[in-house]
Scaffold this motif. Structure first.
Motif, PDB file in Angstrom:
ATOM      1  N   ARG A   1      -3.436  -6.900  -8.624  1.00  0.00           N
ATOM      2  CA  ARG A   1      -3.628  -5.864  -7.607  1.00  0.00           C
ATOM      3  C   ARG A   1      -3.010  -6.306  -6.281  1.00  0.00           C
ATOM      4  N   LEU A   2      -3.237  -7.560  -5.916  1.00  0.00           N
ATOM      5  CA  LEU A   2      -2.672  -8.104  -4.684  1.00  0.00           C
ATOM      6  C   LEU A   2      -1.144  -8.145  -4.761  1.00  0.00           C
ATOM      7  N   ASP A   3      -0.614  -8.516  -5.919  1.00  0.00           N
ATOM      8  CA  ASP A   3       0.846  -8.534  -6.117  1.00  0.00           C
ATOM      9  C   ASP A   3       1.438  -7.146  -5.912  1.00  0.00           C
ATOM     10  N   THR A   4       0.781  -6.124  -6.452  1.00  0.00           N
ATOM     11  CA  THR A   4       1.333  -4.763  -6.325  1.00  0.00           C
ATOM     12  C   THR A   4       1.260  -4.273  -4.887  1.00  0.00           C
ATOM     13  N   VAL A   5       0.217  -4.659  -4.163  1.00  0.00           N
ATOM     14  CA  VAL A   5       0.116  -4.262  -2.747  1.00  0.00           C
ATOM     15  C   VAL A   5       1.224  -4.923  -1.945  1.00  0.00           C
ATOM     16  N   PHE A   6       1.396  -6.236  -2.117  1.00  0.00           N
ATOM     17  CA  PHE A   6       2.451  -6.930  -1.365  1.00  0.00           C
ATOM     18  C   PHE A   6       3.836  -6.429  -1.756  1.00  0.00           C
ATOM     19  N   HIS A   7       4.036  -6.120  -3.026  1.00  0.00           N
ATOM     20  CA  HIS A   7       5.322  -5.556  -3.446  1.00  0.00           C
ATOM     21  C   HIS A   7       5.557  -4.218  -2.752  1.00  0.00           C
ATOM     22  N   ALA A   8       4.552  -3.374  -2.728  1.00  0.00           N
ATOM     23  CA  ALA A   8       4.698  -2.064  -2.088  1.00  0.00           C
ATOM     24  C   ALA A   8       4.980  -2.216  -0.599  1.00  0.00           C
ATOM     25  N   LEU A   9       4.334  -3.177   0.043  1.00  0.00           N
ATOM     26  CA  LEU A   9       4.515  -3.379   1.481  1.00  0.00           C
ATOM     27  C   LEU A   9       5.789  -4.137   1.823  1.00  0.00           C
ATOM     28  N   SER A  10       6.489  -4.649   0.814  1.00  0.00           N
ATOM     29  CA  SER A  10       7.686  -5.451   1.073  1.00  0.00           C
ATOM     30  C   SER A  10       8.894  -4.609   1.480  1.00  0.00           C
ATOM     31  N   ASP A  11       8.797  -3.307   1.339  1.00  0.00           N
ATOM     32  CA  ASP A  11       9.931  -2.427   1.637  1.00  0.00           C
ATOM     33  C   ASP A  11       9.684  -1.665   2.944  1.00  0.00           C
ATOM     34  N   ALA A  12      10.667  -1.696   3.844  1.00  0.00           N
ATOM     35  CA  ALA A  12      10.527  -1.061   5.155  1.00  0.00           C
ATOM     36  C   ALA A  12      10.302   0.453   5.053  1.00  0.00           C
ATOM     37  N   THR A  13      10.950   1.101   4.102  1.00  0.00           N
ATOM     38  CA  THR A  13      10.769   2.548   3.944  1.00  0.00           C
ATOM     39  C   THR A  13       9.332   2.859   3.551  1.00  0.00           C
ATOM     40  N   ARG A  14       8.780   2.092   2.638  1.00  0.00           N
ATOM     41  CA  ARG A  14       7.394   2.327   2.217  1.00  0.00           C
ATOM     42  C   ARG A  14       6.417   2.034   3.348  1.00  0.00           C
ATOM     43  N   ARG A  15       6.685   0.988   4.130  1.00  0.00           N
ATOM     44  CA  ARG A  15       5.805   0.701   5.271  1.00  0.00           C
ATOM     45  C   ARG A  15       5.864   1.838   6.278  1.00  0.00           C
ATOM     46  N   ALA A  16       7.051   2.368   6.515  1.00  0.00           N
ATOM     47  CA  ALA A  16       7.186   3.491   7.444  1.00  0.00           C
ATOM     48  C   ALA A  16       6.464   4.732   6.910  1.00  0.00           C
ATOM     49  N   MET A  17       6.546   4.949   5.612  1.00  0.00           N
ATOM     50  CA  MET A  17       5.820   6.079   5.017  1.00  0.00           C
ATOM     51  C   MET A  17       4.315   5.919   5.224  1.00  0.00           C
ATOM     52  N   LEU A  18       3.810   4.707   5.032  1.00  0.00           N
ATOM     53  CA  LEU A  18       2.385   4.467   5.241  1.00  0.00           C
ATOM     54  C   LEU A  18       1.986   4.706   6.697  1.00  0.00           C
TER      55      LEU A  18
ATOM     56  N   LEU B   1       3.929   3.156  -4.023  1.00  0.00           N
ATOM     57  CA  LEU B   1       2.736   3.154  -3.168  1.00  0.00           C
ATOM     58  C   LEU B   1       1.505   3.621  -3.940  1.00  0.00           C
ATOM     59  N   GLU B   2       1.688   4.626  -4.783  1.00  0.00           N
ATOM     60  CA  GLU B   2       0.586   5.109  -5.629  1.00  0.00           C
ATOM     61  C   GLU B   2       0.149   4.023  -6.611  1.00  0.00           C
ATOM     62  N   GLY B   3       1.110   3.355  -7.212  1.00  0.00           N
ATOM     63  CA  GLY B   3       0.805   2.302  -8.175  1.00  0.00           C
ATOM     64  C   GLY B   3       0.004   1.165  -7.563  1.00  0.00           C
ATOM     65  N   ALA B   4       0.209   0.935  -6.282  1.00  0.00           N
ATOM     66  CA  ALA B   4      -0.536  -0.104  -5.566  1.00  0.00           C
ATOM     67  C   ALA B   4      -1.876   0.427  -5.059  1.00  0.00           C
ATOM     68  N   GLY B   5      -2.112   1.717  -5.251  1.00  0.00           N
ATOM     69  CA  GLY B   5      -3.362   2.324  -4.789  1.00  0.00           C
ATOM     70  C   GLY B   5      -3.394   2.591  -3.300  1.00  0.00           C
ATOM     71  N   LEU B   6      -2.219   2.525  -2.643  1.00  0.00           N
ATOM     72  CA  LEU B   6      -2.161   2.704  -1.193  1.00  0.00           C
ATOM     73  C   LEU B   6      -2.117   4.164  -0.756  1.00  0.00           C
TER      74      LEU B   6
ATOM     75  N   GLU C   1      -4.554   5.638   1.384  1.00  0.00           N
ATOM     76  CA  GLU C   1      -5.762   5.016   0.846  1.00  0.00           C
ATOM     77  C   GLU C   1      -5.676   3.548   1.269  1.00  0.00           C
ATOM     78  N   ALA C   2      -6.253   3.226   2.403  1.00  0.00           N
ATOM     79  CA  ALA C   2      -6.067   1.892   2.986  1.00  0.00           C
ATOM     80  C   ALA C   2      -6.929   0.807   2.347  1.00  0.00           C
ATOM     81  N   GLY C   3      -7.848   1.159   1.478  1.00  0.00           N
ATOM     82  CA  GLY C   3      -8.740   0.169   0.863  1.00  0.00           C
ATOM     83  C   GLY C   3      -8.043  -1.032   0.256  1.00  0.00           C
ATOM     84  N   PRO C   4      -6.988  -0.831  -0.555  1.00  0.00           N
ATOM     85  CA  PRO C   4      -6.322  -1.991  -1.154  1.00  0.00           C
ATOM     86  C   PRO C   4      -5.711  -2.958  -0.122  1.00  0.00           C
ATOM     87  N   MET C   5      -5.463  -2.479   1.081  1.00  0.00           N
ATOM     88  CA  MET C   5      -4.918  -3.369   2.107  1.00  0.00           C
ATOM     89  C   MET C   5      -5.970  -4.367   2.582  1.00  0.00           C
ATOM     90  N   ARG C   6      -7.253  -4.020   2.396  1.00  0.00           N
ATOM     91  CA  ARG C   6      -8.329  -4.928   2.809  1.00  0.00           C
ATOM     92  C   ARG C   6      -8.208  -6.267   2.078  1.00  0.00           C
TER      93      ARG C   6
END
Length: 122
Positions: free
Chosen positions: A10-27, A58-63, A78-83
């Motif tokens: 779960r942590l791997d998928t969150v960090f993978h999702a956050l590793s891309d600037a476009t996805r971070r901007a979308m969040l 982002l969905e796959g990471a639960g974000l 869904e900010a919970g997984p970022m916790r």
């Protein structure tokens, strides 16, 4: 539905999702308000298909969660997984704070030793 994904995965998928600037901007945009896939794709020089792929990560990471309303796909953060990610990062923040505190003490001790008069009677 029971979540059988390991905390490490779960942590791997969150960090993978956050590793891309476009996805971070979308969040960031979703942090302000829910948006359609079209609205999320709009500020980027990417196709709707490419935006959809980012959203799936982002969905796959639960974000984010996607809700279909007719032909519109509305996305919500869904900010919970970022916790869990923040807890992991905070652990290392405390580690580095402790290391820097140790360094500061060592430097202060070194400075004190340099300022103490030496007892040279030669």
């Amino acid at each position: 539905m029971v979540d059988h994904i390991s905390p490490t995965h779960r942590l791997d998928t969150v960090f993978h999702a956050l590793s891309d600037a476009t996805r971070r901007a979308m969040l960031q945009r979703l942090g302000r308000e829910d948006q359609s896939v079209t609205a999320l794709a709009e500020p980027f020089s990417i196709s709707l298909a490419a935006a959809s792929k980012h959203i799936k990560v982002l969905e796959g990471a639960g974000l984010i969660r996607r809700e279909v309303r007719g032909r519109t796909h509305l996305c919500r953060i869904e900010a919970g997984p970022m916790r869990e990610a923040m807890e992991w990062l905070n652990h290392y923040g405390r580690f580095w704070d402790a290391r820097l505190d140790d360094l500061e003490r060592a430097l202060a001790e070194d400075e004190t030793e340099k300022q103490e008069p030496t007892d040279d009677h030669s």
